[in-house]
Design an enzyme around this catalytic site. Structure first.
Site, mmCIF file in Angstrom:
data_model
loop_
_atom_site.group_PDB
_atom_site.id
_atom_site.type_symbol
_atom_site.label_atom_id
_atom_site.label_comp_id
_atom_site.label_asym_id
_atom_site.label_seq_id
_atom_site.Cartn_x
_atom_site.Cartn_y
_atom_site.Cartn_z
ATOM 1 N N CYS A 3 0.862 -1.187 0.000
ATOM 2 C CA CYS A 3 0.000 0.000 0.000
ATOM 3 C C CYS A 3 0.893 1.230 0.000
ATOM 4 O O CYS A 3 1.695 1.426 0.919
ATOM 5 C CB CYS A 3 -0.905 -0.014 1.232
ATOM 6 S SG CYS A 3 -1.778 1.541 1.483
ATOM 7 N N CYS A 6 0.592 3.425 3.111
ATOM 8 C CA CYS A 6 1.257 2.818 4.269
ATOM 9 C C CYS A 6 2.762 3.045 4.180
ATOM 10 O O CYS A 6 3.416 3.350 5.186
ATOM 11 C CB CYS A 6 0.969 1.327 4.345
ATOM 12 S SG CYS A 6 -0.618 0.907 5.090
ATOM 13 N N ASP A 29 -0.185 16.393 -2.232
ATOM 14 C CA ASP A 29 -0.603 15.482 -3.292
ATOM 15 C C ASP A 29 0.392 15.570 -4.447
ATOM 16 O O ASP A 29 0.828 16.661 -4.830
ATOM 17 C CB ASP A 29 -2.018 15.837 -3.769
ATOM 18 C CG ASP A 29 -2.643 14.723 -4.576
ATOM 19 O OD1 ASP A 29 -3.599 14.104 -4.092
ATOM 20 O OD2 ASP A 29 -2.168 14.467 -5.708
ATOM 21 N N HIS A 45 -3.800 1.272 8.507
ATOM 22 C CA HIS A 45 -4.354 0.971 7.183
ATOM 23 C C HIS A 45 -5.856 0.753 7.296
ATOM 24 O O HIS A 45 -6.310 -0.316 7.712
ATOM 25 C CB HIS A 45 -3.685 -0.249 6.556
ATOM 26 C CG HIS A 45 -4.203 -0.538 5.177
ATOM 27 N ND1 HIS A 45 -3.791 0.169 4.073
ATOM 28 C CD2 HIS A 45 -5.136 -1.416 4.743
ATOM 29 C CE1 HIS A 45 -4.434 -0.279 3.001
ATOM 30 N NE2 HIS A 45 -5.255 -1.249 3.389
ATOM 31 N N ASN A 85 -12.911 10.736 -1.073
ATOM 32 C CA ASN A 85 -13.440 9.822 -2.085
ATOM 33 C C ASN A 85 -13.499 8.415 -1.484
ATOM 34 O O ASN A 85 -12.543 7.983 -0.827
ATOM 35 C CB ASN A 85 -12.552 9.817 -3.324
ATOM 36 C CG ASN A 85 -12.537 11.173 -4.013
ATOM 37 O OD1 ASN A 85 -13.552 11.862 -4.078
ATOM 38 N ND2 ASN A 85 -11.374 11.574 -4.518
ATOM 39 N N GLY A 91 -14.797 7.367 -6.815
ATOM 40 C CA GLY A 91 -13.590 7.867 -7.470
ATOM 41 C C GLY A 91 -12.320 7.681 -6.660
ATOM 42 O O GLY A 91 -11.313 8.343 -6.915
ATOM 43 N N HIS A 96 -6.461 3.477 0.709
ATOM 44 C CA HIS A 96 -6.054 3.772 2.090
ATOM 45 C C HIS A 96 -6.708 5.118 2.390
ATOM 46 O O HIS A 96 -6.424 6.113 1.684
ATOM 47 C CB HIS A 96 -4.513 3.828 2.191
ATOM 48 C CG HIS A 96 -3.972 4.133 3.549
ATOM 49 N ND1 HIS A 96 -3.013 3.343 4.177
ATOM 50 C CD2 HIS A 96 -4.221 5.146 4.404
ATOM 51 C CE1 HIS A 96 -2.709 3.857 5.351
ATOM 52 N NE2 HIS A 96 -3.435 4.967 5.510
ATOM 53 N N HIS A 98 -8.011 8.641 3.023
ATOM 54 C CA HIS A 98 -7.316 9.935 3.007
ATOM 55 C C HIS A 98 -8.311 11.065 2.842
ATOM 56 O O HIS A 98 -9.326 10.920 2.161
ATOM 57 C CB HIS A 98 -6.251 9.989 1.903
ATOM 58 C CG HIS A 98 -6.726 9.555 0.557
ATOM 59 N ND1 HIS A 98 -6.869 8.223 0.218
ATOM 60 C CD2 HIS A 98 -7.105 10.261 -0.527
ATOM 61 C CE1 HIS A 98 -7.309 8.132 -1.028
ATOM 62 N NE2 HIS A 98 -7.467 9.357 -1.506
ATOM 63 N N HIS A 100 -8.591 14.746 1.285
ATOM 64 C CA HIS A 100 -7.999 15.778 0.425
ATOM 65 C C HIS A 100 -8.334 17.142 1.012
ATOM 66 O O HIS A 100 -9.488 17.397 1.381
ATOM 67 C CB HIS A 100 -8.616 15.749 -0.971
ATOM 68 C CG HIS A 100 -8.333 14.546 -1.791
ATOM 69 N ND1 HIS A 100 -7.363 14.525 -2.772
ATOM 70 C CD2 HIS A 100 -8.909 13.321 -1.807
ATOM 71 C CE1 HIS A 100 -7.368 13.338 -3.369
ATOM 72 N NE2 HIS A 100 -8.289 12.593 -2.799
HETATM 73 P P1 5GP Z 1 -8.150 9.354 -4.534
HETATM 74 O O1 5GP Z 1 -8.512 9.426 -5.994
HETATM 75 O O2 5GP Z 1 -7.835 7.959 -4.091
HETATM 76 O O3 5GP Z 1 -9.141 10.058 -3.642
HETATM 77 O O4 5GP Z 1 -6.852 10.241 -4.383
HETATM 78 C C1 5GP Z 1 -5.562 9.703 -4.364
HETATM 79 C C2 5GP Z 1 -4.618 10.875 -4.468
HETATM 80 O O5 5GP Z 1 -3.342 10.430 -4.118
HETATM 81 C C3 5GP Z 1 -4.534 11.479 -5.876
HETATM 82 O O6 5GP Z 1 -4.876 12.864 -5.822
HETATM 83 C C4 5GP Z 1 -3.075 11.255 -6.263
HETATM 84 O O7 5GP Z 1 -2.535 12.342 -6.987
HETATM 85 C C5 5GP Z 1 -2.391 11.057 -4.929
HETATM 86 N N1 5GP Z 1 -1.238 10.162 -4.958
HETATM 87 C C6 5GP Z 1 -1.202 8.906 -5.506
HETATM 88 N N2 5GP Z 1 0.013 8.360 -5.323
HETATM 89 C C7 5GP Z 1 0.750 9.266 -4.631
HETATM 90 C C8 5GP Z 1 2.095 9.264 -4.151
HETATM 91 O O8 5GP Z 1 2.860 8.299 -4.312
HETATM 92 N N3 5GP Z 1 2.516 10.355 -3.481
HETATM 93 C C9 5GP Z 1 1.697 11.429 -3.279
HETATM 94 N N4 5GP Z 1 2.219 12.474 -2.611
HETATM 95 N N5 5GP Z 1 0.419 11.476 -3.703
HETATM 96 C C10 5GP Z 1 -0.043 10.410 -4.389
HETATM 97 ZN ZN ZN Z 2 -2.331 1.459 3.649
#
Ligand code: 5GP
Ligand code: ZN
Length: 109
Positions: A3, A6, A29, A45, A85, A91, A96, A98, A100
């Site tokens: 992950c 993680c 991000d 997690h 999300n 989306g 994991h 999070h 935004h």
């Molecule tokens: P989700 O679409 O799951 O709500 O958002 C995932 C977010 O994680 C996306 O905005 C994407 O740009 C960000 N993201 C994905 N992988 C990484 C990473 O390795 N490092 C960072 N800093 N952000 C990431």
């Molecule tokens: Zn995780």
């Protein structure tokens, strides 16, 4: 566990942190959708908000309370948008939990 969040939370991938405590980390991000765009994640997690339980109430409250604190620290002077999300139809790309936080002058206006 494979992950990415993680690995960031447990410092297996080097990502500069905006904030860290025993339970939570925050970082920018990688693909920002606004001038300020960072993520707040639990170290635990939890796949998504749909998988969070009543045992996670204090952790979720801590994360929500951190939003305005970190938004101010990161320079969101005119307010901010908060997005969680959840699941395929929500989306969610990274499984994991999070939060935004998006702020700064709105590029879509
Ligand atoms: P989700 O679409 O799951 O709500 O958002 C995932 C977010 O994680 C996306 O905005 C994407 O740009 C960000 N993201 C994905 N992988 C990484 C990473 O390795 N490092 C960072 N800093 N952000 C990431
Ligand atoms: Zn995780």
């Amino acid at each position: 566990m494979d992950c990415i969040f993680c690995k960031i939370a447990h410092r297996e991938i080097a990502t500069p942190l905006i904030y860290e405590d025993d339970d939570v980390v925050a970082f920018n991000d990688i693909n920002p959708k606004a001038p300020i765009h960072f993520l707040i994640i639990p170290k635990k997690h939890i796949v998504s908000l749909a998988e969070a339980g009543t045992e996670d109430a204090a952790l979720l409250g801590k994360m929500i309370n951190l939003v305005p604190v970190l938004a101010k620290k990161m320079g969101c002077e005119g307010g901010f948008r908060t997005v969680i999300n959840t699941g395929r139809d929500g989306g969610q790309e990274v499984p994991h939990l999070h939060i935004h936080v998006l702020g700064g002058p709105q590029p879509w206006k």
